[in-house]
Design a protein around this motif. Sequence first.
Motif, PDB file in Angstrom:
ATOM      1  N   LEU A  82       2.311  13.901  -9.794  1.00 53.72           N
ATOM      2  CA  LEU A  82       3.264  14.995  -9.892  1.00 53.72           C
ATOM      3  C   LEU A  82       3.783  15.154 -11.322  1.00 53.72           C
ATOM      4  O   LEU A  82       3.884  16.261 -11.846  1.00 53.72           O
ATOM      5  CB  LEU A  82       4.426  14.764  -8.922  1.00 53.72           C
ATOM      6  CG  LEU A  82       5.500  15.835  -8.897  1.00 53.72           C
ATOM      7  CD1 LEU A  82       4.926  17.152  -8.394  1.00 53.72           C
ATOM      8  CD2 LEU A  82       6.652  15.407  -8.023  1.00 53.72           C
ATOM      9  N   THR A  83       4.088  14.036 -11.957  1.00 58.03           N
ATOM     10  CA  THR A  83       4.573  14.071 -13.341  1.00 58.03           C
ATOM     11  C   THR A  83       3.512  14.634 -14.270  1.00 58.03           C
ATOM     12  O   THR A  83       3.804  15.464 -15.142  1.00 58.03           O
ATOM     13  CB  THR A  83       4.976  12.653 -13.798  1.00 58.03           C
ATOM     14  OG1 THR A  83       5.962  12.153 -12.909  1.00 58.03           O
ATOM     15  CG2 THR A  83       5.536  12.684 -15.215  1.00 58.03           C
TER      16      THR A  83
ATOM     17  N   LEU B 257       0.837  -1.195   0.000  1.00 67.82           N
ATOM     18  CA  LEU B 257       0.000   0.000   0.000  1.00 67.82           C
ATOM     19  C   LEU B 257       0.883   1.260   0.000  1.00 67.82           C
ATOM     20  O   LEU B 257       0.577   2.235  -0.682  1.00 67.82           O
ATOM     21  CB  LEU B 257      -0.929  -0.002   1.223  1.00 67.82           C
ATOM     22  CG  LEU B 257      -1.913   1.157   1.319  1.00 67.82           C
ATOM     23  CD1 LEU B 257      -2.837   1.169   0.102  1.00 67.82           C
ATOM     24  CD2 LEU B 257      -2.728   1.046   2.586  1.00 67.82           C
ATOM     25  N   LYS B 258       1.967   1.205   0.740  1.00 67.88           N
ATOM     26  CA  LYS B 258       2.891   2.343   0.799  1.00 67.88           C
ATOM     27  C   LYS B 258       3.556   2.569  -0.564  1.00 67.88           C
ATOM     28  O   LYS B 258       3.685   3.701  -1.022  1.00 67.88           O
ATOM     29  CB  LYS B 258       3.939   2.088   1.876  1.00 67.88           C
ATOM     30  CG  LYS B 258       4.810   3.280   2.183  1.00 67.88           C
ATOM     31  CD  LYS B 258       5.729   2.987   3.345  1.00 67.88           C
ATOM     32  CE  LYS B 258       6.557   4.193   3.700  1.00 67.88           C
ATOM     33  NZ  LYS B 258       7.439   3.943   4.823  1.00 67.88           N
ATOM     34  N   ASN B 259       3.971   1.491  -1.223  1.00 71.74           N
ATOM     35  CA  ASN B 259       4.584   1.600  -2.554  1.00 71.74           C
ATOM     36  C   ASN B 259       3.592   2.150  -3.561  1.00 71.74           C
ATOM     37  O   ASN B 259       3.955   2.963  -4.418  1.00 71.74           O
ATOM     38  CB  ASN B 259       5.108   0.241  -3.018  1.00 71.74           C
ATOM     39  CG  ASN B 259       6.384  -0.154  -2.295  1.00 71.74           C
ATOM     40  OD1 ASN B 259       7.058   0.682  -1.714  1.00 71.74           O
ATOM     41  ND2 ASN B 259       6.696  -1.444  -2.324  1.00 71.74           N
ATOM     42  N   ARG B 260       2.352   1.708  -3.496  1.00 72.30           N
ATOM     43  CA  ARG B 260       1.324   2.203  -4.426  1.00 72.30           C
ATOM     44  C   ARG B 260       1.112   3.698  -4.235  1.00 72.30           C
ATOM     45  O   ARG B 260       0.944   4.441  -5.197  1.00 72.30           O
ATOM     46  CB  ARG B 260       0.012   1.444  -4.220  1.00 72.30           C
ATOM     47  CG  ARG B 260       0.027   0.059  -4.792  1.00 72.30           C
ATOM     48  CD  ARG B 260      -1.328  -0.587  -4.664  1.00 72.30           C
ATOM     49  NE  ARG B 260      -1.268  -1.976  -5.082  1.00 72.30           N
ATOM     50  CZ  ARG B 260      -2.254  -2.831  -4.963  1.00 72.30           C
ATOM     51  NH1 ARG B 260      -3.399  -2.469  -4.406  1.00 72.30           N
ATOM     52  NH2 ARG B 260      -2.116  -4.069  -5.379  1.00 72.30           N
ATOM     53  N   LYS B 261       1.079   4.153  -2.980  1.00 73.64           N
ATOM     54  CA  LYS B 261       0.889   5.580  -2.716  1.00 73.64           C
ATOM     55  C   LYS B 261       2.057   6.403  -3.270  1.00 73.64           C
ATOM     56  O   LYS B 261       1.877   7.485  -3.819  1.00 73.64           O
ATOM     57  CB  LYS B 261       0.740   5.830  -1.214  1.00 73.64           C
ATOM     58  CG  LYS B 261      -0.598   5.415  -0.663  1.00 73.64           C
ATOM     59  CD  LYS B 261      -0.716   5.772   0.810  1.00 73.64           C
ATOM     60  CE  LYS B 261      -2.069   5.366   1.358  1.00 73.64           C
ATOM     61  NZ  LYS B 261      -2.212   5.715   2.785  1.00 73.64           N
ATOM     62  N   ILE B 262       3.259   5.863  -3.126  1.00 74.21           N
ATOM     63  CA  ILE B 262       4.435   6.562  -3.649  1.00 74.21           C
ATOM     64  C   ILE B 262       4.376   6.649  -5.172  1.00 74.21           C
ATOM     65  O   ILE B 262       4.581   7.713  -5.755  1.00 74.21           O
ATOM     66  CB  ILE B 262       5.738   5.870  -3.184  1.00 74.21           C
ATOM     67  CG1 ILE B 262       5.905   6.051  -1.676  1.00 74.21           C
ATOM     68  CG2 ILE B 262       6.951   6.426  -3.932  1.00 74.21           C
ATOM     69  CD1 ILE B 262       7.068   5.289  -1.093  1.00 74.21           C
ATOM     70  N   TYR B 263       4.062   5.550  -5.842  1.00 74.18           N
ATOM     71  CA  TYR B 263       3.970   5.538  -7.305  1.00 74.18           C
ATOM     72  C   TYR B 263       2.839   6.436  -7.784  1.00 74.18           C
ATOM     73  O   TYR B 263       2.972   7.164  -8.774  1.00 74.18           O
ATOM     74  CB  TYR B 263       3.780   4.117  -7.832  1.00 74.18           C
ATOM     75  CG  TYR B 263       5.017   3.250  -7.703  1.00 74.18           C
ATOM     76  CD1 TYR B 263       6.263   3.702  -8.111  1.00 74.18           C
ATOM     77  CD2 TYR B 263       4.933   1.975  -7.179  1.00 74.18           C
ATOM     78  CE1 TYR B 263       7.390   2.912  -7.989  1.00 74.18           C
ATOM     79  CE2 TYR B 263       6.055   1.169  -7.056  1.00 74.18           C
ATOM     80  CZ  TYR B 263       7.277   1.648  -7.457  1.00 74.18           C
ATOM     81  OH  TYR B 263       8.391   0.866  -7.341  1.00 74.18           O
ATOM     82  N   LEU B 264       1.717   6.410  -7.097  1.00 73.18           N
ATOM     83  CA  LEU B 264       0.588   7.250  -7.468  1.00 73.18           C
ATOM     84  C   LEU B 264       0.945   8.730  -7.294  1.00 73.18           C
ATOM     85  O   LEU B 264       0.636   9.553  -8.162  1.00 73.18           O
ATOM     86  CB  LEU B 264      -0.643   6.889  -6.616  1.00 73.18           C
ATOM     87  CG  LEU B 264      -1.913   7.667  -6.920  1.00 73.18           C
ATOM     88  CD1 LEU B 264      -2.345   7.412  -8.366  1.00 73.18           C
ATOM     89  CD2 LEU B 264      -3.018   7.271  -5.962  1.00 73.18           C
TER      90      LEU B 264
END
Length: 88
Positions: free
Chosen positions: A15-16, A3-10
């Motif tokens: 931002l991009t 869940l933490k990785n998904r939030k970071i990627y999202l």
Amino acid sequence: MKLKNRKIYLSMAILTLCVLPFPVNTSAQTVQEKSVSVELTSSITDSSDAHLYAPIIGWRYKSVNGKVYRRQYNYSREKWIGEWELCP
């Protein structure tokens, strides 16, 4: 952890996408020799009343092989001051 990785990627994707619509303009400018001309005019007809107290001094620039040099010029006496020096 997933869940933490998904939030970071999202967050990175958002931002991009937010930054992409704003283009960045860049430009380069070539430096060329610049001459400054000063024209002195006087409304005083009697030369005995005219006194020049301070000389008019300015920089003159030239470019040689991509390097910019400068030299001071006395516009009052129309003479060079010093030698050519590499601009900082």
